[in-house]
Design a protein around this motif. Structure first.
Motif, PDB file in Angstrom:
ATOM      1  N   ILE A  46       0.811  -1.224   0.000  1.00 16.26           N
ATOM      2  CA  ILE A  46       0.000   0.000   0.000  1.00 16.26           C
ATOM      3  C   ILE A  46       0.840   1.268   0.000  1.00 16.26           C
ATOM      4  O   ILE A  46       0.528   2.221  -0.726  1.00 16.26           O
ATOM      5  N   TRP A  47       1.892   1.333   0.789  1.00 14.51           N
ATOM      6  CA  TRP A  47       2.670   2.578   0.928  1.00 14.51           C
ATOM      7  C   TRP A  47       3.233   3.109  -0.379  1.00 14.51           C
ATOM      8  O   TRP A  47       3.107   4.296  -0.664  1.00 14.51           O
ATOM      9  N   CYS A  49       2.180   2.680  -3.399  1.00 18.73           N
ATOM     10  CA  CYS A  49       1.076   3.103  -4.269  1.00 18.73           C
ATOM     11  C   CYS A  49       0.474   4.414  -3.781  1.00 18.73           C
ATOM     12  O   CYS A  49       0.163   5.296  -4.586  1.00 18.73           O
ATOM     13  N   ALA A  50       0.317   4.564  -2.478  1.00 14.25           N
ATOM     14  CA  ALA A  50      -0.212   5.812  -1.925  1.00 14.25           C
ATOM     15  C   ALA A  50       0.770   6.952  -2.157  1.00 14.25           C
ATOM     16  O   ALA A  50       0.357   8.077  -2.489  1.00 14.25           O
ATOM     17  N   GLY A  53       0.513   8.071  -5.705  1.00 15.20           N
ATOM     18  CA  GLY A  53      -0.733   8.808  -5.882  1.00 15.20           C
ATOM     19  C   GLY A  53      -0.620  10.242  -5.389  1.00 15.20           C
ATOM     20  O   GLY A  53      -1.085  11.182  -6.043  1.00 15.20           O
ATOM     21  N   PHE A  78      -5.694  10.915  -7.866  1.00 18.62           N
ATOM     22  CA  PHE A  78      -5.171  10.019  -6.837  1.00 18.62           C
ATOM     23  C   PHE A  78      -5.774   8.624  -6.971  1.00 18.62           C
ATOM     24  O   PHE A  78      -5.061   7.623  -6.930  1.00 18.62           O
ATOM     25  N   TYR A  82      -3.513   5.458  -7.842  1.00 16.82           N
ATOM     26  CA  TYR A  82      -3.476   4.457  -6.777  1.00 16.82           C
ATOM     27  C   TYR A  82      -4.005   3.114  -7.286  1.00 16.82           C
ATOM     28  O   TYR A  82      -3.411   2.068  -7.039  1.00 16.82           O
TER      29      TYR A  82
END
Length: 106
Positions: A46-47, A49-50, A53, A78, A82
């Motif tokens: 997740i990190w 990709c965030a 974004g 975003f 993402y």
């Protein structure tokens, strides 16, 4: 005494202690689940990709438009960045197959 901050702090503390700590200990004891390894694996995807974004929305700050339109543009950008980066980097093969279904078989 501390009004809204007290309510927010109490809610945050109860969520962290109740859901974060107590449930992790329960799952570990009853099911043999390793919560720290699970969360580390989830956050690993997740990190990045965030972060990508957020970086993609930063150049939109120089657009000359209303605040409402800017917020919508940033939100759409975003979500698109993402989502695409989660497909490339964040999801495992089984998750991609479950999400994309037949399009992935072609």
């Amino acid at each position: 005494f501390i009004d809204y901050w007290g309510a927010a702090f109490g809610t945050a503390l109860s969520v962290v202690v109740g859901n974060g700590v107590a449930m992790c200990l329960y799952y570990k004891k009853v099911f043999g689940f390793r919560p720290l390894a699970f969360f580390a694996q989830v956050i690993r995807g997740i990190w990045p990709c965030a972060a990508l974004g957020v970086l993609a929305t930063y150049p939109l700050n120089w657009l000359a438009c209303s605040d409402g339109l800017l917020l919508v543009l940033k939100g759409v950008t975003f979500v698109a960045v993402y989502g695409i980066t989660m497909l490339w980097f964040g999801f495992k093969k089984e998750e991609k197959q479950a999400l994309l279904g037949r399009w992935m078989r072609r």
